[in-house]
Motif scaffolding. Structure first.
Motif, PDB file in Angstrom:
ATOM      1  N   MET A   1      33.574  41.336  30.042  1.00 19.16           N
ATOM      2  CA  MET A   1      34.565  40.431  29.515  1.00 19.16           C
ATOM      3  C   MET A   1      34.696  39.186  30.370  1.00 19.16           C
ATOM      4  SD  MET A   1      38.486  41.231  28.826  1.00 19.16           S
ATOM      5  CE  MET A   1      38.980  40.184  30.176  1.00 19.16           C
ATOM      6  N   SER A   2      34.677  39.387  31.666  1.00 23.98           N
ATOM      7  CA  SER A   2      34.786  38.250  32.564  1.00 23.98           C
ATOM      8  C   SER A   2      33.481  38.081  33.304  1.00 23.98           C
ATOM      9  CB  SER A   2      35.918  38.508  33.552  1.00 23.98           C
ATOM     10  OG  SER A   2      35.772  37.662  34.660  1.00 23.98           O
ATOM     11  N   GLN A   6      33.145  41.950  39.733  1.00 22.96           N
ATOM     12  CA  GLN A   6      34.280  42.767  40.118  1.00 22.96           C
ATOM     13  C   GLN A   6      33.856  43.858  41.087  1.00 22.96           C
ATOM     14  OE1 GLN A   6      36.585  44.222  36.814  1.00 22.96           O
ATOM     15  NE2 GLN A   6      36.310  42.293  35.739  1.00 22.96           N
ATOM     16  N   HIS A   9      35.801  50.113  41.384  1.00 19.84           N
ATOM     17  CA  HIS A   9      37.159  50.635  41.500  1.00 19.84           C
ATOM     18  C   HIS A   9      37.130  52.010  42.118  1.00 19.84           C
ATOM     19  CE1 HIS A   9      37.362  47.969  37.833  1.00 19.84           C
ATOM     20  NE2 HIS A   9      37.882  47.293  38.829  1.00 19.84           N
TER      21      HIS A   9
ATOM     22  N   GLU B  95      41.024  46.215  28.412  1.00 20.06           N
ATOM     23  CA  GLU B  95      40.648  44.831  28.727  1.00 20.06           C
ATOM     24  C   GLU B  95      41.740  44.130  29.531  1.00 20.06           C
ATOM     25  OE1 GLU B  95      40.475  46.311  25.826  1.00 20.06           O
ATOM     26  OE2 GLU B  95      38.502  45.957  24.908  1.00 20.06           O
ATOM     27  N   ASP B  98      41.389  45.305  32.978  1.00 19.31           N
ATOM     28  CA  ASP B  98      40.295  44.604  33.667  1.00 19.31           C
ATOM     29  C   ASP B  98      40.798  43.305  34.289  1.00 19.31           C
ATOM     30  OD1 ASP B  98      38.462  46.559  33.040  1.00 19.31           O
ATOM     31  OD2 ASP B  98      37.659  45.508  31.282  1.00 19.31           O
ATOM     32  N   CYS B  99      41.641  42.578  33.545  1.00 17.89           N
ATOM     33  CA  CYS B  99      42.194  41.329  34.085  1.00 17.89           C
ATOM     34  C   CYS B  99      43.080  41.635  35.289  1.00 17.89           C
ATOM     35  CB  CYS B  99      43.012  40.597  33.016  1.00 17.89           C
ATOM     36  SG  CYS B  99      42.106  40.240  31.503  1.00 17.89           S
ATOM     37  N   LEU B 101      42.867  44.157  37.312  1.00 17.93           N
ATOM     38  CA  LEU B 101      42.028  44.557  38.441  1.00 17.93           C
ATOM     39  C   LEU B 101      41.392  43.331  39.093  1.00 17.93           C
ATOM     40  CD1 LEU B 101      40.497  47.749  36.838  1.00 17.93           C
ATOM     41  CD2 LEU B 101      42.178  47.663  38.675  1.00 17.93           C
ATOM     42  N   ARG B 303      43.463  38.330  27.744  1.00 21.75           N
ATOM     43  CA  ARG B 303      42.040  38.706  27.723  1.00 21.75           C
ATOM     44  C   ARG B 303      41.166  37.477  27.488  1.00 21.75           C
ATOM     45  NH1 ARG B 303      39.214  42.486  23.156  1.00 21.75           N
ATOM     46  NH2 ARG B 303      41.117  43.667  23.370  1.00 21.75           N
ATOM     47  N   PHE B 306      41.296  35.064  30.552  1.00 22.36           N
ATOM     48  CA  PHE B 306      40.480  35.505  31.687  1.00 22.36           C
ATOM     49  C   PHE B 306      38.989  35.403  31.371  1.00 22.36           C
ATOM     50  CE2 PHE B 306      42.731  37.331  35.407  1.00 22.36           C
ATOM     51  CZ  PHE B 306      43.999  36.907  35.054  1.00 22.36           C
TER      52      PHE B 306
END
Lengths: 474, 474
Positions: A1-2, A6, A9, B95, B98-99, B101, B303, B306
């Motif tokens: 998505m980004s 990352q 985790h 999602e 995820d942002c 994190l 979402r 980001f």
């Protein structure tokens, strides 16, 4: 998505007994009676695309026009991004209240805007009412069955919940009257009666005019509040509208709850409450603490949407779609459910309530149904006690007609297996209950006497037709 | 706003004493200790365009690019309107996590996504933690002063709140240690310590590394939770980042709260909590009851935002703007506040905490300041008891530099009037306190000994440097 890389985790190892013991002493007492919402738990399971879910209370948002959404958001982008992203007043924007008043006017109500608070969905309105009114052990009265999402709220405030049976005319108000007399003799004043009088969730039934009138009379006589939850009033597929409890009472003892969830979108989390000023003052203080204010962005979206002036046409479109889906579900039930089953025939709303032979536990049935990729809400979720075990809530708004037919067919097949199994075990195929075709006051067009109460006067003095929770009683 | 003709609304007559009496018996006991948030009450007053409000904790949303907003919403319109308008899972979308994190990774944290819940703003996260942990009379420990928005939450759960003094290095953890010993002897286990360790609201101070380490040691030793509220960590204007309590502890005893409010928008009402699995399980059940799920629409917005990959650059822009505003406010305070005043010099965040001579009540001062169209939060809002009466919280993020200068000038003028009045009444102009230029451990670069505690050991055995609420004590 980004595109930002990352870090990995940290995955927790399975929680150990030691971990649980470590925190156990820290939990609030209310957590021992707080219960998970059956509907919410099902959402995770039914998120899989192959599952036909008749479980949720989901409206169909697929017909909302994308161009309309884009146009509203573009207007916000051009005119008011900074404001739409900023904090707003706790009670909500005046412009949102204007939209709310328009919706309420469509059902014949004219509240003072000062009596209105915009909430984070209708659910928060129920929570704030409880925060304002309910101490541990306080009596809260609701319908049997009641909205499954209200049960966890009442439990979280450790209320002593008493449920009053419904029949095809909604809550049996004459039984409420008996209960109020009994409570009065015990010196207990119930805090409020919670009801969904119109197209009830989960039963689909509607309270008759006579009962509505009697209910508001009782509220006034006992100086007791009535919480009227009306998410579905504008989703009528037949019959004539009845006045709301709020209209009949004038707003002195009726707290009215509404929502945009079923006439526009649940994803915007916008609902409201209307309450008399002394109660509203406490509700606003309560809301400050729980989330400061309702989303400004989603309030701006509703403002722009209503400014288009087409919201009623959209609701009319939904009514057409849902009426047809209801009819498809009723026909499918007739075709696929056994002769011993009964169900309601709602004039509006989102739900049908079906009751199966007593030896079928719909909790067990759900486990089997999920294996064939179909889901419903087991009836017990609508009760504070053990009742409802052989009933189920079926939603007809969230899936299309083919899926409704297929979903009911699958559930019918699982029920048939249970019926056959019962026959094999008992050596007898169970009969439809005697008098099953005659209306004795239960819920559903083919009522099952096992779940409906007799109207004979002697029951009043023998066993009261409502049950109480053991938990949280004072 | 709408073209549909609206019926006239019923305007309520003024609420009578009779009305109040009618409902009084119905209110929950908690409503007697629930208090309105000073900041929220001020919002209504300061909504007038002519008022320079240094009261709110408002970020500046005016620099958010309208094209970016339009682009994100257009993508939602094209790809996922139906989903964005629908209900979502209680714990939030993967999602969105995820942002979250990504934001936490930017501060060096790597939680398990399973330990994260998306909440309706950071405020709801505080409320859900209390719902999970706090029974009436339970001890909750926080800083003195503490976040004014947390006080109403603790009160609504009838907690026994104990506040630990801060100095320029944040909460005085050695005093916490003394308190924990005392509570232990009384057989009471505090439910949690609530802290904003970084760029504290309202004091602007940051907890030192040594204190952070000692705090998580204490949490572990006492099997006590620490609630770390970190809305401002990424808004640093000077100095070096310190590890969060969550990092130091590893997430066993630290519940971490975050929010998009200060790095993107408070109007979307999106925050989060990170908690160990047994606690998270209860928090999720609590959230089901209070609002079912967080807005899907605003989660989809985040979402998409980001996905653009520019969120850190936006935060960097905010940091530049806010650093400059902080500097302007510090210079204005130097110019317009009297010599007896002290204030903090925050390395980040949104707030400066100023303390005036003891004979000035900032509640009274606010009334006078509002007449000159300027607002701040009186210090008492940050205390559960009567302390803070001569302090104030000043926000420098929500208004531009000219307004900051003018706002501080106006407040300074009102203070000067008070100082003159005091001089006229007492026949003496009050002196700056002896040793006022020397740091004795209070909050602020020119500490006022009247509000800071002595470090001398004998105070420990005489009077403890923390006070308790009378209300709600077991």
């Amino acid at each position: 998505m980004s595109e930002v890389p990352q870090p990995p985790h940290r995955r927790r190892a399975h929680t150990s007994t030691r971990d649980l013991a470590r925190y156990a002493g820290l939990f609030a007492e209310r957590t021992t009676v707080m219960r998970s919402s059956a509907m919410r738990d099902l959402m995770a399971i039914t998120a899989r695309a192959e599952v036909i879910s008749l479980a949720g209370g989901l409206p169909d948002t697929s017909t909302f026009p994308a161009q309309s959404f884009a146009a509203q958001m573009t207007r916000i982008a051009q005119e008011s991004v900074a404001e739409a992203l900023q904090y707003g007043p706790t009670e909500g924007f005046e412009e949102t209240k204007d939209c709310i008043l328009e919706v309420m006017a469509a059902e014949g109500m004219l509240p003072d805007p000062e009596d209105v608070i915009v909430t984070t969905g209708g659910q928060q309105a129920i929570d704030l009412v409880c925060k304002t009114l309910v101490d541990r052990g306080d009596v809260v009265i609701c319908e049997a069955p009641t909205y499954p999402g209200a049960v966890p709220v009442f439990c979280s405030y450790q209320a002593d919940v008493i449920q009053i049976e419904c029949d095809d005319d909604g809550m049996r108000v004459e039984q409420l009257e008996i209960l109020l007399g009994e409570l009065c003799r015990e010196g207990r004043r119930p805090k409020f009666v919670y009801t969904v009088p119109t197209f009830q969730n989960p039963a689909g039934v509607t309270m008759s005019l006579e009962r509505r009138q009697r209910l508001v009379e009782l509220a006034r006589a006992h100086e007791m509040l009535v919480v009227e939850d009306n998410p579905y009033g504008l989703l009528r597929y037949g019959g004539e509208p009845l006045p709301s409890l709020y209209q009949l009472d004038g707003g002195d003892f009726v707290i009215y709850l509404g929502t945009f969830s079923k006439i526009l979108s649940p994803g915007i989390r916008l609902g409201w409450a209307v309450a008399p000023p002394p109660v509203m003052e406490k509700i606003i203080i309560g809301k400050q603490a729980v989330d400061l204010c309702t989303s400004t962005l989603t309030q701006y979206f509703v403002r722009e949407y209503f400014a288009e002036g087409r919201w009623r046409r959209y609701v009319e479109d939904l009514v057409e779609i849902y009426r047809s889906r209801r009819d498809v579900m009723l026909a499918a039930l007739e075709e696929h459910f056994p002769a011993e089953a009964t169900w309601t025939e709602p004039q509006g709303g989102l739900f049908i309530w079906a009751t199966l032979p007593e030896y079928i536990d719909t909790g067990d049935l759900l486990a089997k149904a999920l294996r064939t990729d179909v889901a419903f809400v087991p009836g017990q979720a609508a009760y504070i006690d053990e009742r409802g075990r052989n009933s189920m809530r079926l939603n007809f708004s969230g899936v299309d007609e083919d899926e409704i037919r297929e979903g009911i067919r699958r559930i019918g097949r699982v029920i048939a297996e249970q019926v056959d199994l019962y026959g094999a075990l008992t050596g007898d195929r169970p009969q439809a209950p005697a008098g099953g075709a005659e209306d004795t006051g239960g819920i559903g067009s083919r009522p099952n006497p096992a779940t409906s109460m007799s109207d004979s006067p002697e029951t009043d003095s023998v066993v009261l037709p409502f049950r109480r929770t053991g938990e949280g009683a004072a």
